[in-house]
Design an enzyme around this catalytic site. Structure first.
Site, PDB file in Angstrom:
ATOM      1  N   TYR A   2      30.075  47.233  22.046  1.00 22.49           N
ATOM      2  CA  TYR A   2      30.406  46.627  20.751  1.00 22.49           C
ATOM      3  C   TYR A   2      29.191  46.429  19.845  1.00 22.49           C
ATOM      4  O   TYR A   2      29.351  46.092  18.670  1.00 22.49           O
ATOM      5  CB  TYR A   2      31.116  45.287  20.985  1.00 22.49           C
ATOM      6  CG  TYR A   2      32.310  45.381  21.896  1.00 22.49           C
ATOM      7  CD1 TYR A   2      33.390  46.185  21.569  1.00 22.49           C
ATOM      8  CD2 TYR A   2      32.359  44.688  23.104  1.00 22.49           C
ATOM      9  CE1 TYR A   2      34.495  46.295  22.408  1.00 22.49           C
ATOM     10  CE2 TYR A   2      33.453  44.782  23.945  1.00 22.49           C
ATOM     11  CZ  TYR A   2      34.515  45.590  23.596  1.00 22.49           C
ATOM     12  OH  TYR A   2      35.598  45.689  24.431  1.00 22.49           O
ATOM     13  N   HIS A  64      34.034  47.851  32.404  1.00 25.60           N
ATOM     14  CA  HIS A  64      34.844  48.111  31.216  1.00 25.60           C
ATOM     15  C   HIS A  64      36.027  49.040  31.495  1.00 25.60           C
ATOM     16  O   HIS A  64      37.068  48.958  30.843  1.00 25.60           O
ATOM     17  CB  HIS A  64      33.962  48.711  30.119  1.00 25.60           C
ATOM     18  CG  HIS A  64      34.462  48.484  28.737  1.00 25.60           C
ATOM     19  ND1 HIS A  64      33.696  47.950  27.741  1.00 25.60           N
ATOM     20  CD2 HIS A  64      35.672  48.703  28.174  1.00 25.60           C
ATOM     21  CE1 HIS A  64      34.404  47.855  26.620  1.00 25.60           C
ATOM     22  NE2 HIS A  64      35.607  48.312  26.868  1.00 25.60           N
TER      23      HIS A  64
END
Length: 268
Positions: A2, A64
């Site tokens: 991110y 993730h």
């Protein structure tokens, strides 16, 4: 992935120094991105995350995705056809490296994200497993309720977190126009009955499933609204309506990864 850890770290340091909040009052989660699945990279990238966040430890560190990508600078290394270039790693080996982070105190707990039932089961059945996954973070909303996966995780003592709980209304290019939870007449009707917004109903839905929920918002007004979900309760009938839609849509399908052996969404 991110690209926001440094900014969050500055904000955390400021509020901690001002005494607005104490570290033990925060629950900080970060993720191991797929290009760092090689065992030799896991500790190093977690150290970089801690340095950027200006913290001594994370409360929860998630893998993730079960898919490892080719290591390097690119977040999504792709071949000439636009498909992901896998690494030769396996998520069971990556998990062992994550377990070592718990052992040395860099993280309090470890978990996964985007794992399906079969992959969770393989992880739990791993010989020599020392730290069970504490959490599985998955996409969930009325058009992708994930009932089987959520019940499976909870039956194994694994908490579940729902991302995209509002259907990601502002995610650019993510979905066709007709996929809008906020405009769904049945959701709007339930919201009107409770004098709440559609977003508040969608958040409350997950809370009543014992699922933690992480709606994304950049608007102070919406962030404040998203907390006002503890003064009403959805009826059993309303819950059945919200979990009973025939429409199915996955926003974060990672279609460019379908060539990966560990692509998790074929169960859909």
């Amino acid at each position: 992935m991110y690209q926001n850890e440094s900014e969050i770290g500055d904000a955390l340091r400021q509020k901690l120094q001002e005494g607005v909040v104490r570290r033990e009052e925060l629950f900080v989660v970060s993720k191991l991105w797929s290009t760092f699945h090689e065992r030799s990279l896991v500790k190093e990238v977690c150290q970089k995350t801690l340095a950027a966040l200006q913290l001594d430890y994370l409360d929860l560190y998630l893998m993730h995705s079960p898919m490892g990508f080719k290591a390097g600078e690119e977040l999504f290394p792709a071949d000439g056809n636009g498909m992901i270039i896998p690494s030769d790693t396996h998520f069971l080996d990556t998990w062992e490296a994550m377990e070592e982070l718990v052992d040395v105190g860099m993280v309090k707990a470890i978990g996964v994200s985007n794992f399906n039932c079969e992959q969770i089961d393989r992880l739990l059945s791993k010989p020599g497993l020392r730290h069970k996954p504490a959490n599985n973070q998955i996409e969930s909303h009325p058009y992708l309720p994930q009932e089987e996966l959520i019940k499976f995780c909870q039956s194994k003592g694994i908490s579940v977190t729902a991302y995209c709980p509002l259907g990601a209304p502002n995610w650019p290019g993510s979905k066709p126009d007709h996929i809008s939870l906020f405009d769904d007449p049945q959701i709007k009707e339930i919201a009107l009955k409770h004098n709440k917004t559609a977003a508040q109903v969608l958040i409350r839905l997950q809370i009543q499933r014992n699922v933690s929920v992480i709606p994304k918002s950049v608007s102070p007004q919406h962030i404040e609204e998203n907390f006002k979900v503890f003064d009403f309760e959805l009826t059993e009938e309303e819950m059945e309506t919200l979990l009973g839609f025939k429409k199915r849509y996955r926003i974060c399908a990672l279609s460019e990864c379908k060539n990966h052996r560990d692509y998790p969404f074929f169960e859909d």
